[in-house]
Scaffold this active site. Structure first.
Site, PDB file in Angstrom:
ATOM      1  N   HIS A 298       0.831  -1.206   0.000  1.00  0.00           N
ATOM      2  CA  HIS A 298       0.000   0.000   0.000  1.00  0.00           C
ATOM      3  C   HIS A 298       0.868   1.260   0.000  1.00  0.00           C
ATOM      4  O   HIS A 298       0.570   2.235   0.692  1.00  0.00           O
ATOM      5  CB  HIS A 298      -0.932   0.014   1.217  1.00  0.00           C
ATOM      6  N   GLY A 334      -2.310  -4.835  -3.019  1.00  0.00           N
ATOM      7  CA  GLY A 334      -1.350  -5.927  -2.937  1.00  0.00           C
ATOM      8  C   GLY A 334      -0.192  -5.869  -3.896  1.00  0.00           C
ATOM      9  O   GLY A 334       0.743  -6.670  -3.781  1.00  0.00           O
ATOM     10  N   ASP A 370      -0.466  -4.903   6.050  1.00  0.00           N
ATOM     11  CA  ASP A 370      -1.465  -5.819   5.511  1.00  0.00           C
ATOM     12  C   ASP A 370      -1.334  -5.963   3.999  1.00  0.00           C
ATOM     13  O   ASP A 370      -0.750  -5.131   3.323  1.00  0.00           O
ATOM     14  CB  ASP A 370      -2.873  -5.315   5.857  1.00  0.00           C
ATOM     15  N   GLU A 371      -1.885  -7.031   3.489  1.00  0.00           N
ATOM     16  CA  GLU A 371      -2.100  -7.268   2.051  1.00  0.00           C
ATOM     17  C   GLU A 371      -0.825  -7.062   1.214  1.00  0.00           C
ATOM     18  O   GLU A 371      -0.829  -6.330   0.222  1.00  0.00           O
ATOM     19  CB  GLU A 371      -3.229  -6.369   1.539  1.00  0.00           C
ATOM     20  N   VAL A 372       0.237  -7.737   1.606  1.00  0.00           N
ATOM     21  CA  VAL A 372       1.496  -7.680   0.853  1.00  0.00           C
ATOM     22  C   VAL A 372       1.574  -8.938  -0.003  1.00  0.00           C
ATOM     23  O   VAL A 372       1.877 -10.023   0.498  1.00  0.00           O
ATOM     24  CB  VAL A 372       2.702  -7.568   1.806  1.00  0.00           C
TER      25      VAL A 372
END
Length: 572
Positions: A298, A334, A370-372
C-alpha cells in the site's frame, strides 16, 4: 260643528299615519346568547425539547454500568445555573467551557464558569476530581438532584466522559444553533449514574488516503467519537492513492504523492500545522490520534514520489484501461511494495517515523503491514522486524495489522485484527489485540445490497451485526486480557466527503462504541435499538448524516423509514 269635524279628521288621520308607520317598522331580533370564550389550545412541546420523565427512561449510548433513578424533583437549567470547577485547574476549566458552549446557544443561558473549591451554590453543575480509583482514567459518577448536578471522576478524562452523558440526558434540542427561549424546559431527572469503560482502547479509523478529508471534516468525525466516549482516532495517512502528511526530510511525498485520490480527484495533505491542530482538537476531547503509514505494501504514493523505494509489481489497470507507473487512482491492492533489502528504504522509514513521533503525543505509530502480495514470507518478516525496531527507537509503541504477527514481535506491540488468521502467533508472543473484524466493524461495508455507497467483499453489515458480537468469543485462542479494545474502520474507496462518511458511520459506530464500553451482561439489542432511535433528532441538530436503518423505530415511525432506507446520501 264644522270645526269639530275637522278636528276629528285630523285625529283619525294621525292615527292612520301612525298605524302605517308602525306597520313599516321591522321587529327588533332577539339577541343571540354570547358564546363562551374558546379554551385556548394547549401548546405542544416538540419531542426534541421534551425532558426525560425519569432516569430509567434514558437513551444513553453506550449503556452505563449503573443507572439508578431518583424519586426527587429534576434538576432544571436556568438563567442562574453556573458550572463550578476546582480553583486553578485549567484542564477542568476547558472541559467546562466545552459543556457551556453546547448549552448556551439553545438555552440562551449564560452558564458562567466559576473556579472554587468551596461548596457550590444551589442550582450549579459541579465538576470535581478526587473520585475513587476504581473509576479508572475514564470513569465517572454523575449525581442529579433538584439543586445540583455533580460529576466526580478520578481523572479529567472521566469528567469529560461524564459531561457527554449529561449532554445525552438533556433534550436533543440542546444541540441547536438557535435559541428556543421559553418553549423548552431544560431539565434532567434525578438519580445517579456510575460508569467506566470495559476496554482501554475504543476507536475508529478514517481512511484519508484513498479520498482526502479536510481538517474540518476530520474534526467533525472526531466530534462523533467524542459524543460516544471513544478515545482513539486512527488516521490512515498513506496508501497507494495518496500521501497525506507533511514530512520535511522527504518533501516530494506531498509535492508528488498527495496530488490525487481514487477516481483522479485533487487529493491534498495535512501540513504540520494542520496535524498539530487536529491533535489539539482531539486531545481536548480526550481522544488520541493514531497515525498510520501503511508499509511495506500500500505504498505507491510514496514510490511515485521516490521511485528508488519501490519493488512493486506492474501497476494494475483501472476502469478497463491501464495506468502508467506513478500516481494511482484505482482501488486494487497488494501490488505495490517497498524494497525489503534496501537501506534507503529503512532510512526513509526512520526519517518518517522520527517526524511523525515528534508531532504525535500519543503512544502509537501504526505501520500497516497488511495485504502484501509481492514479497516472500522471509522478506516480509525481515521488513516487519526492522521497522518495529525503528518505531521503538523513536520512543513509540509499534502497531500493525494482524499480518505482522508472522514476525518476531515485542511483547508491547499491538496488532489490529481484521481477518483472524494471523492473530494467534501475535498473542502468543505477548502482543495485545485491537479487534476490528471486517464482517462486524468495517463500516465501509454496505448496509444492504442496494446501499449506494460501500463495498461487499467482507460482508453486508446492517446495524444489528455491528452490535451483536462479543470480542472475547469472536476468535478462538484470544483471551479477554489479551484484547486491548475495539475499532471500527472506515475505508474510503467509495466515501469521498464527510456527509458520505457519516452516513456509513451512523448508527454503526455508536453500536461499536457500546461493544467497547459496556460489559456483555449489560448489553441488549432491544435496549440499544430503543435508545439509539432517540439519537436521530440529536444528529439532525448537529448536521450529522445517518442511515435510517429499518431495524430501528426512528422517531416512532418505523414504516416511513422502511420506505426510505437509502435516501440520505452526502455529496460533495
Amino acid at each position: 260643528m264644522m270645526i269639530r269635524s275637522r278636528r276629528n279628521l285630523s285625529i283619525h288621520a294621525a292615527i292612520a299615519l301612525s298605524s302605517v308607520a308602525a306597520a313599516c317598522r321591522t321587529t327588533a331580533p332577539t339577541p343571540a346568547p354570547t358564546p363562551a370564550p374558546a379554551t385556548p389550545r394547549a401548546a405542544v412541546t416538540p419531542a426534541y425539547l421534551q425532558p426525560l420523565a425519569s432516569l430509567s427512561a434514558h437513551h444513553i449510548v453506550p449503556q452505563p454500568v449503573s443507572v439508578v433513578a431518583g424519586t426527587g424533583a429534576p434538576f432544571a437549567l436556568s438563567a442562574t445555573t453556573s458550572i463550578v470547577v476546582p480553583a486553578g485547574n485549567t484542564e477542568v476549566q476547558r472541559i467546562a467551557d466545552q459543556l457551556a458552549m453546547i448549552m448556551r446557544t439553545s438555552t440562551a443561558f449564560a452558564n458562567p464558569i466559576t473556579q472554587s473549591d468551596a461548596q457550590a451554590p444551589a442550582g450549579s453543575i459541579v465538576l470535581r476530581l478526587g473520585g475513587p480509583a476504581s473509576l479508572g482514567k475514564e470513569g465517572y459518577e454523575l449525581t442529579i438532584s433538584a439543586d445540583s448536578v455533580r460529576i466526580i471522576a478520578a481523572a479529567p478524562a472521566g469528567l469529560y466522559r461524564g459531561t457527554q452523558t449529561l449532554r445525552q440526558l438533556l433534550p436533543p434540542g440542546i444541540e441547536s444553533q438557535i435559541s428556543f427561549g421559553r418553549r423548552a424546559q431544560w431539565s434532567v431527572p434525578a438519580g445517579q449514574i456510575t460508569d467506566r469503560p470495559r476496554f482501554e482502547y475504543r476507536g475508529a479509523m478514517l481512511d484519508v488516503a484513498r479520498h482526502f478529508f479536510t481538517p474540518n471534516e476530520v474534526k467533525e468525525f472526531i466530534d462523533v467519537l467524542a459524543l460516544y466516549k471513544m478515545n482513539m482516532m486512527h488516521l490512515h495517512l498513506g496508501d497507494d492513492q495518496g500521501w497525506r502528511i507533511q514530512i520535511d526530510s522527504w518533501p516530494k511525498l506531498t509535492a508528488v504523492g498527495s496530488v490525487t485520490e481514487v477516481g483522479g480527484g485533487p487529493g491534498g495533505f495535512y501540513s504540520k500545522a494542520d496535524y498539530a491542530d487536529l491533535v489539539r482538537y482531539a486531545q481536548d476531547r480526550y481522544i488520541t490520534i493514531v497515525p498510520e503509514i501503511d508499509m511495506p505494501g500500500h505504498t505507491n504514493a510514496a514510490i511515485a514520489a521516490y521511485p528508488q523505494l519501490g519493488c512493486s509489481a506492474k501497476t494494475p489497470g483501472i476502469y478497463g484501461g491501464t495506468q502508467a507507473a506513478g500516481v494511482y487512482t484505482g482501488t486494487q491492492v497488494g501490488w505495490s511494495v517497498f524494497c525489503p533489502d534496501s537501506e534507503v528504504v529503512y532510512k526513509f522509514v526512520d526519517d518518517v517515523v522520527k517526524e511523525l513521533a515528534a508531532m504525535t503525543p500519543g503512544p502509537y505509530i501504526h505501520l500497516g503491514g497488511d495485504e502484501v502480495h509481492v514479497l516472500q514470507l522471509p522478506q516480509y518478516v525481515k521488513f516487519v522486524e526492522r521497522v518495529q525496531d525503528i518505531v521503538y527507537n523513536n520512543g513509540k509503541t509499534y502497531m500493525g495489522w494482524e499480518e505482522v504477527g508472522r514476525g518476531r514481535l515485542r511483547p508491547t506491540t499491538v496488532v489490529q485484527q481484521w481477518k483472524s488468521d494471523s492473530v494467534p502467533p501475535a498473542v502468543t508472543q505477548g502482543a495485545k489485540v485491537v479487534m476490528s473484524p471486517s464482517n462486524k466493524a468495517y463500516i465501509d461495508m454496505k448496509y444492504v445490497p442496494g446501499t449506494e455507497l460501500g463495498l461487499t467483499w467482507a460482508a453486508i453489515i446492517e446495524l444489528r451485526p455491528s452490535y451483536d458480537w462479543e470480542p472475547t468469543t469472536y476468535m478462538k485462542g484470544v483471551r479477554e486480557d489479551q484484547i486491548l479494545g475495539v475499532e471500527g474502520a472506515l475505508w474510503s474507496e467509495t466515501v469521498r466527503n464527510i456527509g458520505s462518511a457519516l452516513y456509513m458511520t451512523l448508527p454503526r459506530l455508536p453500536a461499536l462504541a457500546e461493544v467497547g464500553w459496556t460489559a456483555p451482561a449489560q448489553k441488549n439489542w432491544e435496549g440499544f435499538r430503543e435508545r439509539i432511535a432517540a439519537h436521530a433528532a440529536r444528529w439532525r441538530f448537529l448536521g450529522f448524516n445517518y442511515y435510517p436503518s429499518p431495524q430501528v423505530d426512528w422517531d416512532g415511525n418505523a414504516n416511513a423509514v422502511k420506505g426510505n432506507a437509502n435516501a440520505v446520501i452526502g455529496t460533495r
